[in-house]
Design a protein around this motif. Structure first.
Motif, PDB file in Angstrom:
ATOM      1  N   UNK A 248       0.726  -1.409   0.079  1.00 43.88           N
ATOM      2  CA  UNK A 248       0.020  -0.032  -0.088  1.00 43.88           C
ATOM      3  C   UNK A 248       0.707   1.155  -0.061  1.00 43.88           C
ATOM      4  N   UNK A 249       1.771   1.556   0.988  1.00 46.25           N
ATOM      5  CA  UNK A 249       2.538   2.708   0.908  1.00 46.25           C
ATOM      6  C   UNK A 249       3.463   3.039  -0.181  1.00 46.25           C
ATOM      7  N   UNK A 250       4.084   2.175  -0.709  1.00 43.82           N
ATOM      8  CA  UNK A 250       4.950   2.772  -1.751  1.00 43.82           C
ATOM      9  C   UNK A 250       4.031   2.972  -3.147  1.00 43.82           C
ATOM     10  N   UNK A 251       2.826   2.511  -3.174  1.00 43.59           N
ATOM     11  CA  UNK A 251       1.743   2.890  -4.124  1.00 43.59           C
ATOM     12  C   UNK A 251       1.171   4.199  -3.995  1.00 43.59           C
ATOM     13  N   UNK A 252       0.955   4.368  -2.756  1.00 41.17           N
ATOM     14  CA  UNK A 252       0.337   5.800  -2.368  1.00 41.17           C
ATOM     15  C   UNK A 252       1.453   6.775  -2.654  1.00 41.17           C
ATOM     16  N   UNK A 253       2.544   6.453  -2.258  1.00 42.83           N
ATOM     17  CA  UNK A 253       3.645   7.372  -2.511  1.00 42.83           C
ATOM     18  C   UNK A 253       3.925   7.747  -4.006  1.00 42.83           C
ATOM     19  N   UNK A 254       3.716   6.694  -4.655  1.00 42.18           N
ATOM     20  CA  UNK A 254       4.177   6.925  -6.179  1.00 42.18           C
ATOM     21  C   UNK A 254       2.750   7.597  -6.688  1.00 42.18           C
ATOM     22  N   UNK A 255       1.729   7.464  -6.319  1.00 40.23           N
ATOM     23  CA  UNK A 255       0.553   8.398  -6.927  1.00 40.23           C
ATOM     24  C   UNK A 255       0.497   9.759  -6.460  1.00 40.23           C
ATOM     25  N   UNK A 256       0.778   9.946  -5.093  1.00 34.84           N
ATOM     26  CA  UNK A 256       1.166  11.413  -4.795  1.00 34.84           C
ATOM     27  C   UNK A 256       2.080  12.006  -5.431  1.00 34.84           C
ATOM     28  N   UNK A 257       3.389  11.386  -5.421  1.00 41.67           N
ATOM     29  CA  UNK A 257       4.610  12.026  -6.693  1.00 41.67           C
ATOM     30  C   UNK A 257       3.994  12.174  -7.670  1.00 41.67           C
ATOM     31  N   UNK A 258       3.288  11.619  -8.338  1.00 39.62           N
ATOM     32  CA  UNK A 258       2.590  11.929  -9.723  1.00 39.62           C
ATOM     33  C   UNK A 258       1.821  12.924  -9.656  1.00 39.62           C
ATOM     34  N   UNK A 259       0.850  13.118  -8.873  1.00 38.51           N
ATOM     35  CA  UNK A 259      -0.031  13.942  -8.769  1.00 38.51           C
ATOM     36  C   UNK A 259       0.656  15.678  -8.188  1.00 38.51           C
ATOM     37  N   UNK A 260       1.796  15.382  -7.813  1.00 37.24           N
ATOM     38  CA  UNK A 260       2.534  16.469  -7.473  1.00 37.24           C
ATOM     39  C   UNK A 260       3.384  17.100  -8.566  1.00 37.24           C
ATOM     40  N   UNK A 261       3.941  16.271  -9.231  1.00 33.93           N
ATOM     41  CA  UNK A 261       4.653  16.499 -10.572  1.00 33.93           C
ATOM     42  C   UNK A 261       3.626  16.956 -11.547  1.00 33.93           C
TER      43      UNK A 261
END
Length: 60
Positions: free
Chosen positions: A32-45
């Motif tokens: 869960x956590x790596x996927x949430x981090x990746x999605x959050x980074x994508x939204x920020x970028x």
């Protein structure tokens, strides 16, 4: 320009967040956590990318 940027963000944000998630899953991060981090980074970028694209569209 804010209206155009918000419309573009709905497309660019989901595209980048999905791409980052697929990249994370491909690298083997399937909890869960790596996927949430990746999605959050994508939204920020996607924020500056959207702003740059909207600015280039309104200049022409």
């Amino acid at each position: 320009m804010l209206r155009l940027a918000s419309i573009l963000y709905s497309v660019i944000g989901t595209t980048l967040a999905g791409s980052f998630m697929i990249a994370g899953l491909t690298m083997g991060y399937d909890t869960l956590y790596p996927i949430l981090i990746a999605v959050t980074l994508g939204a920020i970028v996607a924020l500056p990318v959207t702003w740059i694209i909207a600015k280039k569209i309104t200049e022409n």
